[in-house]
Each structure stands twice: as structure tokens, then as C-alpha cells.
Design an enzyme around this catalytic site. Structure first.
Site, PDB file in Angstrom:
ATOM      1  N   ASP A 172       0.851  -1.193   0.000  1.00 10.49           N
ATOM      2  CA  ASP A 172       0.000   0.000   0.000  1.00 10.49           C
ATOM      3  C   ASP A 172       0.887   1.244   0.000  1.00 10.49           C
ATOM      4  OD1 ASP A 172      -3.218   0.515   0.994  1.00 10.49           O
ATOM      5  OD2 ASP A 172      -1.819   2.206   1.077  1.00 10.49           O
ATOM      6  N   ILE A 173       0.486   2.244  -0.768  1.00 12.89           N
ATOM      7  CA  ILE A 173       1.291   3.460  -0.904  1.00 12.89           C
ATOM      8  C   ILE A 173       1.278   4.293   0.385  1.00 12.89           C
ATOM      9  CG2 ILE A 173      -0.455   5.088  -1.799  1.00 12.89           C
ATOM     10  CD1 ILE A 173       1.593   5.720  -4.064  1.00 12.89           C
ATOM     11  N   ASN A 224     -12.947  -3.406   2.330  1.00 13.38           N
ATOM     12  CA  ASN A 224     -14.015  -2.413   2.324  1.00 13.38           C
ATOM     13  C   ASN A 224     -14.839  -2.635   1.069  1.00 13.38           C
ATOM     14  OD1 ASN A 224     -13.077  -1.069   4.685  1.00 13.38           O
ATOM     15  ND2 ASN A 224     -11.440  -0.179   3.459  1.00 13.38           N
ATOM     16  N   GLU A 231     -12.396   3.292  -1.113  1.00 12.77           N
ATOM     17  CA  GLU A 231     -11.945   4.419  -1.940  1.00 12.77           C
ATOM     18  C   GLU A 231     -11.659   4.012  -3.379  1.00 12.77           C
ATOM     19  OE1 GLU A 231      -8.649   6.256   0.063  1.00 12.77           O
ATOM     20  OE2 GLU A 231      -9.922   6.874   1.748  1.00 12.77           O
ATOM     21  N   VAL A 232     -11.091   2.838  -3.548  1.00 11.42           N
ATOM     22  CA  VAL A 232     -10.738   2.399  -4.904  1.00 11.42           C
ATOM     23  C   VAL A 232     -11.753   1.334  -5.351  1.00 11.42           C
ATOM     24  CG1 VAL A 232      -8.967   1.365  -6.362  1.00 11.42           C
ATOM     25  CG2 VAL A 232      -8.294   2.871  -4.468  1.00 11.42           C
ATOM     26  N   HIS A 282     -10.348  -5.387  -3.557  1.00  8.86           N
ATOM     27  CA  HIS A 282      -9.041  -5.646  -2.949  1.00  8.86           C
ATOM     28  C   HIS A 282      -9.219  -6.007  -1.490  1.00  8.86           C
ATOM     29  CE1 HIS A 282      -9.987  -1.343  -2.514  1.00  8.86           C
ATOM     30  NE2 HIS A 282      -9.359  -1.392  -1.339  1.00  8.86           N
ATOM     31  N   HIS A 327      -6.950  -5.717   2.154  1.00 10.62           N
ATOM     32  CA  HIS A 327      -5.764  -5.198   2.835  1.00 10.62           C
ATOM     33  C   HIS A 327      -5.249  -6.316   3.737  1.00 10.62           C
ATOM     34  CE1 HIS A 327      -6.855  -0.800   2.215  1.00 10.62           C
ATOM     35  NE2 HIS A 327      -8.018  -1.381   1.998  1.00 10.62           N
TER      36      HIS A 327
HETATM   37  P1  5GP Z   1      -9.889   1.302   0.275  1.00  9.04           P
HETATM   38  O1  5GP Z   1     -10.210   2.512   1.102  1.00  9.04           O
HETATM   39  O2  5GP Z   1     -10.479   1.391  -1.107  1.00  9.04           O
HETATM   40  O3  5GP Z   1     -10.217   0.023   0.969  1.00  9.04           O
HETATM   41  O4  5GP Z   1      -8.315   1.268   0.150  1.00  9.04           O
HETATM   42  C1  5GP Z   1      -7.598   1.775  -0.936  1.00  9.04           C
HETATM   43  C2  5GP Z   1      -6.134   1.696  -0.586  1.00  9.04           C
HETATM   44  O5  5GP Z   1      -5.381   1.913  -1.774  1.00  9.04           O
HETATM   45  C3  5GP Z   1      -5.661   2.746   0.430  1.00  9.04           C
HETATM   46  O6  5GP Z   1      -5.087   2.085   1.552  1.00  9.04           O
HETATM   47  C4  5GP Z   1      -4.618   3.568  -0.351  1.00  9.04           C
HETATM   48  O7  5GP Z   1      -3.513   3.958   0.438  1.00  9.04           O
HETATM   49  C5  5GP Z   1      -4.221   2.621  -1.464  1.00  9.04           C
HETATM   50  N1  5GP Z   1      -3.793   3.275  -2.683  1.00  9.04           N
HETATM   51  C6  5GP Z   1      -4.436   4.293  -3.338  1.00  9.04           C
HETATM   52  N2  5GP Z   1      -3.767   4.628  -4.444  1.00  9.04           N
HETATM   53  C7  5GP Z   1      -2.683   3.814  -4.508  1.00  9.04           C
HETATM   54  C8  5GP Z   1      -1.612   3.679  -5.449  1.00  9.04           C
HETATM   55  O8  5GP Z   1      -1.512   4.385  -6.455  1.00  9.04           O
HETATM   56  N3  5GP Z   1      -0.685   2.727  -5.196  1.00  9.04           N
HETATM   57  C9  5GP Z   1      -0.775   1.915  -4.101  1.00  9.04           C
HETATM   58  N4  5GP Z   1       0.184   1.003  -3.934  1.00  9.04           N
HETATM   59  N5  5GP Z   1      -1.764   2.004  -3.197  1.00  9.04           N
HETATM   60  C10 5GP Z   1      -2.708   2.948  -3.399  1.00  9.04           C
END
Ligand code: 5GP
Length: 121
Positions: free
Chosen positions: A33-34, A91, A99-100, A104, A106
Site C-alpha cells: 500500500d502506498i 471495504n 476508496e478504490v 481488494h 488489505h
Molecule cells: P480502500 O479505502 O479502497 O479500501 O483502500 C484503498 C487503498 O489503496 C488505500 O489504503 C490507499 O492507500 C491505497 N492506494 C491508493 N492509491 C494507490 C496507489 O496508487 N498505489 C498503491 N500502492 N496504493 C494505493
């Protein structure tokens, strides 16, 4: 559930954006994760176009679902946290704060993870 192929993970899968890759096979990609929220924080994504956990579970093939589950364990081993333990979070949808919009999970570990959920006041 319409899949938006402009999401950031779709771009990573197409090689348009780099990632710090941990694991890859025919059906799955895993990378760090970034913005890590624990000492170890990996993301595991299917290569197929699934929006969220619900979408993946309803539409993915058994082969994709099997590969995904096995990949989580492989990544945990590769990160050295299989024995010490880790948390797997997905999520899914608006209330989850996803968010994405590409499915996925984590994998979080490398330290004690504290309480599972903190609800907003
Ligand atoms: P969500 O909130 O959708 O469950 O988690 C999305 C995750 O993607 C977040 O933890 C965020 O830090 C990670 N993320 C967003 N953009 C990028 C990216 O460009 N590269 C990587 N490696 N992780 C990302």
C-alpha cells in the site's frame, strides 16, 4: 454494479502506474500500500474487473476465487507475518469507506493490530 476501468488499480494492472509488487500469478496481483497503516500493509487484487467484495463473490470464477484466497496466504508468508498474525480487511461499498472501486483486500500486520473497528462518533 458497473466497473470503472479508470480506477487506480486498473491502471496498475495495465502497467500505466508502477507498484511495489509482492506477488503475481494468472489471476492475482499483490503490492504494498502506498500509504501503509501498519508495519506491513499489502493489497491483494484480482486481475478481473470486479468492483468490490460482493461483486467478486457473485461473479468471479471458482478458479479466480481460489487463487485469490491462496494468494493472501502466500503474501502473508512472503511478508513474514504468517506466524505472528495479521488482519485481512475488505471495504465493500459506500458505508465501508471503500476508496478504490476495484476489489481488494488489505493485509495488515507486523505489529499488534489493536481493536478491529473504530466507528465514527
Ligand atoms: P480502500 O479505502 O479502497 O479500501 O483502500 C484503498 C487503498 O489503496 C488505500 O489504503 C490507499 O492507500 C491505497 N492506494 C491508493 N492509491 C494507490 C496507489 O496508487 N498505489 C498503491 N500502492 N496504493 C494505493
Amino acid at each position: 454494479m458497473a466497473y470503472d476501468s479508470n480506477n487506480i488499480f486498473a491502471k496498475i494492472l495495465r502497467g500505466e502506474i508502477p507498484c511495489d509488487k509482492i506477488y503475481e500469478d494468472e489471476h492475482v496481483l499483490a503490492f504494498n500500500d502506498i500509504r501503509p497503516q501498519a508495519k506491513a500493509h499489502a493489497l491483494v487484487i484480482p486481475k478481473g474487473p470486479y468492483v468490490c467484495s460482493q461483486d467478486f463473490a457473485e461473479k468471479a470464477s471458482d478458479a479466480e476465487i481460489g487463487a485469490f484466497t491462496r494468494a493472501v496466504a502466500k503474501v502473508a508468508k512472503q511478508l513474514g507475518i504468517a506466524e505472528s498474525g495479521y488482519r485481512v480487511i475488505s471495504n465493500s461499498g459506500p458505508n465501508s469507506h471503500q476508496e478504490v472501486p476495484h476489489y481488494h483486500v488489505h493485509i495488515l500486520g507486523g505489529q499488534p493490530m489493536g481493536k478491529m473497528v473504530h466507528l465514527p462518533e
